[in-house]
Design an enzyme around this catalytic site. Structure first.
Site, short mmCIF file in Angstrom:
data_model
loop_
_atom_site.label_atom_id
_atom_site.label_comp_id
_atom_site.label_asym_id
_atom_site.label_seq_id
_atom_site.Cartn_x
_atom_site.Cartn_y
_atom_site.Cartn_z
N HIS A 171 52.59 41.23 65.01
CA HIS A 171 53.27 41.59 63.75
C HIS A 171 54.47 42.48 64.04
O HIS A 171 54.41 43.35 64.90
CB HIS A 171 52.32 42.27 62.76
N HIS B 39 56.81 45.23 62.33
CA HIS B 39 56.93 46.16 61.21
C HIS B 39 58.41 46.29 60.82
O HIS B 39 59.26 46.48 61.71
CB HIS B 39 56.48 47.57 61.62
P1 AMP Z 1 49.55 48.17 64.46
O1 AMP Z 1 48.55 47.15 64.93
O2 AMP Z 1 49.22 49.56 64.92
O3 AMP Z 1 50.98 47.81 64.76
O4 AMP Z 1 49.46 48.26 62.88
C1 AMP Z 1 48.69 47.43 62.08
C2 AMP Z 1 49.22 47.58 60.68
O5 AMP Z 1 48.51 46.67 59.83
C3 AMP Z 1 49.00 48.98 60.08
O6 AMP Z 1 50.26 49.51 59.68
C4 AMP Z 1 48.07 48.73 58.91
O7 AMP Z 1 48.35 49.56 57.82
C5 AMP Z 1 48.34 47.28 58.58
N1 AMP Z 1 47.25 46.60 57.90
C6 AMP Z 1 45.96 46.52 58.31
N2 AMP Z 1 45.24 45.80 57.43
C7 AMP Z 1 46.09 45.41 56.45
C8 AMP Z 1 45.97 44.64 55.26
N3 AMP Z 1 44.79 44.12 54.89
N4 AMP Z 1 47.06 44.43 54.50
C9 AMP Z 1 48.25 44.95 54.87
N5 AMP Z 1 48.45 45.69 55.97
C10 AMP Z 1 47.38 45.92 56.75
#
Ligand code: AMP
Ligand code: ZN
Length: 139
Positions: free
Chosen positions: A99, A101
């Site tokens: 993903h 951001h």
């Molecule tokens: P990272 O893997 O550290 O880059 O971040 C994972 C991101 O996914 C975090 O910012 C979470 O807030 C986000 N996240 C996790 N579950 C959900 C969800 N169900 N809907 C939207 N965002 C999510």
């Protein structure tokens, strides 16, 4: 992929606030936003990180990121947008589905922590040695 929260979002098994999709990518709002407008862009085909994702999906995400960044800037009158992407538990990747951001900053809002680090001069010998090691490892 079974048990992947982002695959479940794409399939509609977990709700999300969608902002964009095309045949390869899906974008939705992060539910723990670092700032207003924090958006995630993911490939529809499951891939864990930069080491796994096929080049076509990676390209599609980055082309879509421009479209979505343009939308965020227009909607929120931003002063800047940080694009952040984590690969591996060592850098605190939490969701193991690639993903990107998009984290905007708006006028008067606090500094984004991941965009402000202290510049400390490095050791040029070490930088050169490491750069050469990477250059010879890049295919
Ligand atoms: P990272 O893997 O550290 O880059 O971040 C994972 C991101 O996914 C975090 O910012 C979470 O807030 C986000 N996240 C996790 N579950 C959900 C969800 N169900 N809907 C939207 N965002 C999510
Ligand atoms: Zn997945």
């Amino acid at each position: 992929m079974k048990d992947c929260i982002f695959c479940k979002i794409i399939q509609g098994d977990i709700p999300c606030i969608k902002v964009y999709e095309n045949d390869r990518v899906f974008a939705f709002m992060d539910i723990n936003p670092v700032a207003d407008g924090h958006t995630l862009i993911i490939p529809k085909a499951h891939a864990e990180n930069i080491f796994e994702i096929p080049a076509d999906d990676l390209a599609a995400i980055h082309v879509a990121s421009k479209r979505i960044a343009d939308g965020i800037r227009k909607a929120l009158n931003t002063t800047g947008i940080a694009c952040l992407q984590l690969n591996g538990k060592g850098v605190n990747q939490i969701v193991m589905h690639y993903h990107l951001h998009l984290i905007p900053r708006r006028p008067g809002s606090p500094e984004l922590p991941m965009t402000k680090w202290e510049l400390v001069s490095g050791n040029m010998t070490r930088i050169k040695e490491i750069g050469e090691k990477i250059a010879s490892a890049v295919k």
